[in-house]
Motif scaffolding. Structure first.
Motif, PDB file in Angstrom:
ATOM      1  N   PHE A  42       0.823  -1.205   0.000  1.00  0.00           N
ATOM      2  CA  PHE A  42       0.000   0.000   0.000  1.00  0.00           C
ATOM      3  C   PHE A  42       0.860   1.260   0.000  1.00  0.00           C
ATOM      4  CE2 PHE A  42      -3.954   2.148   0.240  1.00  0.00           C
ATOM      5  CZ  PHE A  42      -4.854   1.209  -0.211  1.00  0.00           C
ATOM      6  N   TYR A 133       6.751  -6.410  14.948  1.00  0.00           N
ATOM      7  CA  TYR A 133       6.672  -5.372  15.991  1.00  0.00           C
ATOM      8  C   TYR A 133       5.248  -5.229  16.520  1.00  0.00           C
ATOM      9  CZ  TYR A 133       4.826  -1.477  13.074  1.00  0.00           C
ATOM     10  OH  TYR A 133       4.043  -0.664  12.290  1.00  0.00           O
ATOM     11  N   GLY A 155      -2.502  -8.153   3.158  1.00  0.00           N
ATOM     12  CA  GLY A 155      -1.099  -8.538   3.326  1.00  0.00           C
ATOM     13  C   GLY A 155      -0.660  -8.468   4.783  1.00  0.00           C
ATOM     14  N   VAL A 175     -13.070  -7.982   8.065  1.00  0.00           N
ATOM     15  CA  VAL A 175     -12.792  -8.145   6.637  1.00  0.00           C
ATOM     16  C   VAL A 175     -13.952  -7.546   5.844  1.00  0.00           C
ATOM     17  CG1 VAL A 175     -11.442 -10.285   6.853  1.00  0.00           C
ATOM     18  CG2 VAL A 175     -13.924 -10.407   6.600  1.00  0.00           C
ATOM     19  N   LYS A 180     -13.191 -12.982   1.887  1.00  0.00           N
ATOM     20  CA  LYS A 180     -12.101 -12.590   2.779  1.00  0.00           C
ATOM     21  C   LYS A 180     -12.298 -13.180   4.174  1.00  0.00           C
ATOM     22  CE  LYS A 180     -10.770  -8.369   0.367  1.00  0.00           C
ATOM     23  NZ  LYS A 180     -10.509  -6.923   0.492  1.00  0.00           N
ATOM     24  N   TYR A 195     -16.998  -6.131   8.371  1.00  0.00           N
ATOM     25  CA  TYR A 195     -17.272  -4.752   8.823  1.00  0.00           C
ATOM     26  C   TYR A 195     -17.901  -3.882   7.743  1.00  0.00           C
ATOM     27  CZ  TYR A 195     -12.366  -3.661   7.260  1.00  0.00           C
ATOM     28  OH  TYR A 195     -11.196  -3.521   6.570  1.00  0.00           O
ATOM     29  N   VAL A 220      -6.230   0.474   8.795  1.00  0.00           N
ATOM     30  CA  VAL A 220      -7.271   0.973   7.878  1.00  0.00           C
ATOM     31  C   VAL A 220      -7.514   2.470   8.093  1.00  0.00           C
ATOM     32  CG1 VAL A 220      -9.722   0.789   7.265  1.00  0.00           C
ATOM     33  CG2 VAL A 220      -8.363  -1.272   7.583  1.00  0.00           C
ATOM     34  N   GLN A 243      -3.235   3.688   7.053  1.00  0.00           N
ATOM     35  CA  GLN A 243      -4.450   4.431   6.725  1.00  0.00           C
ATOM     36  C   GLN A 243      -4.902   4.053   5.318  1.00  0.00           C
ATOM     37  OE1 GLN A 243      -3.842   8.262   5.172  1.00  0.00           O
ATOM     38  NE2 GLN A 243      -1.727   8.418   5.781  1.00  0.00           N
ATOM     39  N   ALA A 244      -5.113   2.741   5.089  1.00  0.00           N
ATOM     40  CA  ALA A 244      -5.505   2.280   3.755  1.00  0.00           C
ATOM     41  C   ALA A 244      -6.773   2.976   3.269  1.00  0.00           C
ATOM     42  CB  ALA A 244      -5.693   0.761   3.762  1.00  0.00           C
ATOM     43  N   GLY A 266       2.622   2.926  14.977  1.00  0.00           N
ATOM     44  CA  GLY A 266       3.623   1.913  14.676  1.00  0.00           C
ATOM     45  C   GLY A 266       4.263   2.180  13.332  1.00  0.00           C
ATOM     46  N   GLU A 315      -5.844  -1.130  -4.396  1.00  0.00           N
ATOM     47  CA  GLU A 315      -6.580   0.010  -3.829  1.00  0.00           C
ATOM     48  C   GLU A 315      -8.098  -0.149  -3.963  1.00  0.00           C
ATOM     49  OE1 GLU A 315      -5.217   3.720  -5.565  1.00  0.00           O
ATOM     50  OE2 GLU A 315      -4.934   2.736  -7.490  1.00  0.00           O
ATOM     51  N   THR A 319      -7.764  -7.722  -3.385  1.00  0.00           N
ATOM     52  CA  THR A 319      -6.722  -8.723  -3.152  1.00  0.00           C
ATOM     53  C   THR A 319      -6.921  -9.384  -1.796  1.00  0.00           C
ATOM     54  OG1 THR A 319      -5.231  -7.122  -2.102  1.00  0.00           O
ATOM     55  CG2 THR A 319      -5.022  -7.418  -4.485  1.00  0.00           C
ATOM     56  N   GLY A 321      -4.209 -11.593   0.878  1.00  0.00           N
ATOM     57  CA  GLY A 321      -2.789 -11.870   1.002  1.00  0.00           C
ATOM     58  C   GLY A 321      -1.970 -10.815   0.267  1.00  0.00           C
TER      59      GLY A 321
HETATM   60  N1  LIG Z   1       3.632   1.433   9.650  1.00  0.00           N
HETATM   61  C1  LIG Z   1       4.183   0.351   9.115  1.00  0.00           C
HETATM   62  O1  LIG Z   1       5.249  -0.116   9.563  1.00  0.00           O
HETATM   63  C2  LIG Z   1       3.468  -0.333   7.984  1.00  0.00           C
HETATM   64  C3  LIG Z   1       4.010  -1.456   7.376  1.00  0.00           C
HETATM   65  C4  LIG Z   1       3.258  -2.125   6.395  1.00  0.00           C
HETATM   66  C5  LIG Z   1       1.998  -1.647   6.029  1.00  0.00           C
HETATM   67  N2  LIG Z   1       1.530  -0.518   6.628  1.00  0.00           N
HETATM   68  C6  LIG Z   1       0.183  -0.006   6.298  1.00  0.00           C
HETATM   69  O2  LIG Z   1      -0.734  -1.055   6.532  1.00  0.00           O
HETATM   70  C7  LIG Z   1      -1.857  -0.904   5.667  1.00  0.00           C
HETATM   71  C8  LIG Z   1      -2.077  -2.208   4.901  1.00  0.00           C
HETATM   72  O3  LIG Z   1      -1.020  -2.369   3.960  1.00  0.00           O
HETATM   73  P1  LIG Z   1      -0.904  -3.647   3.032  1.00  0.00           P
HETATM   74  O4  LIG Z   1       0.139  -3.312   2.011  1.00  0.00           O
HETATM   75  O5  LIG Z   1      -0.739  -4.870   3.850  1.00  0.00           O
HETATM   76  O6  LIG Z   1      -2.312  -3.666   2.278  1.00  0.00           O
HETATM   77  P2  LIG Z   1      -3.486  -4.736   2.365  1.00  0.00           P
HETATM   78  O7  LIG Z   1      -3.906  -4.885   3.791  1.00  0.00           O
HETATM   79  O8  LIG Z   1      -3.128  -5.961   1.609  1.00  0.00           O
HETATM   80  O9  LIG Z   1      -4.636  -3.993   1.562  1.00  0.00           O
HETATM   81  C9  LIG Z   1      -5.376  -2.989   2.182  1.00  0.00           C
HETATM   82  C10 LIG Z   1      -6.686  -3.553   2.753  1.00  0.00           C
HETATM   83  O10 LIG Z   1      -7.276  -2.510   3.529  1.00  0.00           O
HETATM   84  C11 LIG Z   1      -8.668  -2.682   3.529  1.00  0.00           C
HETATM   85  N3  LIG Z   1      -9.365  -1.405   3.229  1.00  0.00           N
HETATM   86  C12 LIG Z   1     -10.373  -0.880   3.969  1.00  0.00           C
HETATM   87  N4  LIG Z   1     -10.802   0.260   3.438  1.00  0.00           N
HETATM   88  C13 LIG Z   1     -10.068   0.457   2.309  1.00  0.00           C
HETATM   89  C14 LIG Z   1     -10.076   1.472   1.327  1.00  0.00           C
HETATM   90  N5  LIG Z   1     -10.938   2.532   1.376  1.00  0.00           N
HETATM   91  N6  LIG Z   1      -9.187   1.386   0.299  1.00  0.00           N
HETATM   92  C15 LIG Z   1      -8.330   0.369   0.229  1.00  0.00           C
HETATM   93  N7  LIG Z   1      -8.277  -0.639   1.147  1.00  0.00           N
HETATM   94  C16 LIG Z   1      -9.137  -0.588   2.183  1.00  0.00           C
HETATM   95  C17 LIG Z   1      -9.017  -3.720   2.444  1.00  0.00           C
HETATM   96  O11 LIG Z   1      -9.361  -4.933   3.107  1.00  0.00           O
HETATM   97  P3  LIG Z   1     -10.934  -5.200   3.420  1.00  0.00           P
HETATM   98  O12 LIG Z   1     -11.641  -5.234   2.111  1.00  0.00           O
HETATM   99  O13 LIG Z   1     -10.929  -6.510   4.140  1.00  0.00           O
HETATM  100  O14 LIG Z   1     -11.396  -4.065   4.282  1.00  0.00           O
HETATM  101  C18 LIG Z   1      -7.720  -3.886   1.685  1.00  0.00           C
HETATM  102  O15 LIG Z   1      -7.587  -5.182   1.165  1.00  0.00           O
HETATM  103  C19 LIG Z   1      -1.551   0.293   4.784  1.00  0.00           C
HETATM  104  O16 LIG Z   1      -2.127   1.443   5.349  1.00  0.00           O
HETATM  105  C20 LIG Z   1      -0.038   0.393   4.854  1.00  0.00           C
HETATM  106  O17 LIG Z   1       0.453   1.667   4.575  1.00  0.00           O
HETATM  107  C21 LIG Z   1       2.228   0.145   7.585  1.00  0.00           C
END
Ligand SMILES: NC(=O)c1ccc[n+]([C@@H]2O[C@H](COP(=O)([O-])OP(=O)(O)OC[C@H]3O[C@@H](n4cnc5c(N)ncnc54)[C@H](OP(=O)(O)O)[C@@H]3O)[C@@H](O)[C@H]2O)c1
Length: 332
Positions: A42, A133, A155, A175, A180, A195, A220, A243-244, A266, A315, A319, A321
């Motif tokens: 993301f 972490y 993921g 989910v 999912k 949700y 999220v 903040q997906a 985090g 986005e 997806t 995983g």
């Molecule tokens: N701070 C850190 O160290 C760190 C490290 C890795 C990732 N992250 C953050 O963690 C989050 C997830 O990253 P990821 O790469 O693993 O992605 P991901 O979880 O594979 O994909 C995002 C998931 O968020 C949910 N979602 C809910 N509302 C959404 C919206 N309006 N648009 C898009 N997705 C939405 C969806 O699942 P549902 O359909 O089930 O709701 C989507 O599959 C991101 O915000 C990323 O920046 C932070």
């Protein structure tokens, strides 16, 4: 001529195009890698939209795997022929993984054990370091501890669910949709909540007899954070790490006082302070893969030409995983 995906300007997924690309020599402290896979995260979407990216044009991709082709001056932690994977373990980490050849900081390159495939390495490293972490450094986790994970089929969410389940915690998962829900349950979630159809905070309170959960893991943001403050138990913790869906709703610290709630942020780099910590944590990820309890789910391995489609899928919440791009450099 090697290829690279270029984001010419900030915009939607259609700005991503594959081009032939000049590749520079690795500089001091850098390695040149022939990539096998790029992880699609993301963070890449945010950068493509213009949030936190360097100047455009640029080649996205903060994570990948491949084989070292050459090392720059002063590098003694990698050598040509080494199988490596990388993730953004430093605040100023390299981008450029969506390419046949990538120059990355040597301190980011983690050796990939022989019994872990380069495909698996690119699918698990970033999410594994993040989940580590979340489950080890934020809040005590183990048998009897209740944890709510949002986007639990995604993921990071699915990886966190697997790790929490491995540690014996009771996992509540949210989910979007029935398909999912099956993925989250298979990963080890004890209670799965859609949700998009149900108020998750109400459901968590119902399932816990009104107590709430000890710990909430929220990547999220928008639409979930307010519910987190309701779903968490007295003296519990909410960790916001992404903040997906957009920025979490604003709140006042005064709201935390009556129930002694902790809200924390985090970010991976803060929990990987030096090379030893990066290698040690990566070893725990490889062990989880080897032992089976952390095995990643690869949604698809798309060709580099489909980078734009990969971003659209991620986005648009299509997806489960992890998505990776296959660059053709996997000779294993
Ligand atoms: N701070 C850190 O160290 C760190 C490290 C890795 C990732 N992250 C953050 O963690 C989050 C997830 O990253 P990821 O790469 O693993 O992605 P991901 O979880 O594979 O994909 C995002 C998931 O968020 C949910 N979602 C809910 N509302 C959404 C919206 N309006 N648009 C898009 N997705 C939405 C969806 O699942 P549902 O359909 O089930 O709701 C989507 O599959 C991101 O915000 C990323 O920046 C932070």
């Amino acid at each position: 001529m090697p290829r690279a995906v270029i984001a010419a300007e900030a915009g939607d997924a259609s700005v991503l195009r594959v081009r032939e690309a000049e590749v520079r020599e690795p500089g001091v402290g850098e390695v040149l890698v022939r990539t096998a896979y790029a992880g699609v995260n993301f963070a890449d979407v945010f950068m493509r939209r213009g949030l936190g990216a360097g100047p455009f044009p640029f080649t996205p991709g903060v994570e990948g795997s491949g084989v070292v082709e050459a090392v720059g001056p002063g590098v003694d932690t990698a050598a040509p022929g080494d199988r490596v994977a990388w993730a953004p373990v430093r605040a100023a980490s390299s981008v450029g993984s969506y390419a046949d050849l990538a120059v990355i900081g040597a301190e980011q390159a983690v050796p990939v054990p022989d019994d872990v495939s380069l495909r698996t390495a690119a699918a698990v490293l970033l999410q594994g370091l993040t989940a580590h972490y979340l489950v080890h450094d934020q809040h005590p986790v183990g048998p009897g501890v209740t944890v709510l994970v949002h986007a639990a089929a995604g993921g990071t969410g699915r990886t966190a669910v697997r790790w929490l389940h491995h540690l014996g915690a009771t996992v509540f998962a949210t989910v979007g949709g029935a398909a999912k829900a099956a993925v989250a349950a298979e990963a080890g979630a004890d209670h799965v909540i859609d949700y998009t159809r149900t108020d998750f905070a109400d459901e968590v309170l119902r399932l816990t007899g009104g107590r709430g959960v000890d710990y909430v893991v929220d990547g999220v943001g928008a639409g979930t954070f307010r519910g987190d403050l309701r779903a968490v138990a007295d003296r519990g913790r909410v960790c916001v790490f992404g903040q997906a869906a957009g920025l979490p709703e604003a709140f006042s610290p005064m709201e935390l006082i009556p129930r002694s709630i902790t809200v924390s942020g985090g970010y991976m780099t803060n929990f990987l302070r030096d090379r030893a910590e990066v290698l040690g944590t990566a070893d725990r990820v490889w062990s989880g893969v080897r032992e089976g309890w952390l095995a990643p789910l690869v949604h698809a391995a798309l060709p580099l030409e489909e980078a734009a489609e990969a971003h659209r899928l991620l986005e648009n919440r299509e997806t489960v995983g992890k998505l990776v791009l296959a660059t053709g450099g996997d000779a294993s």
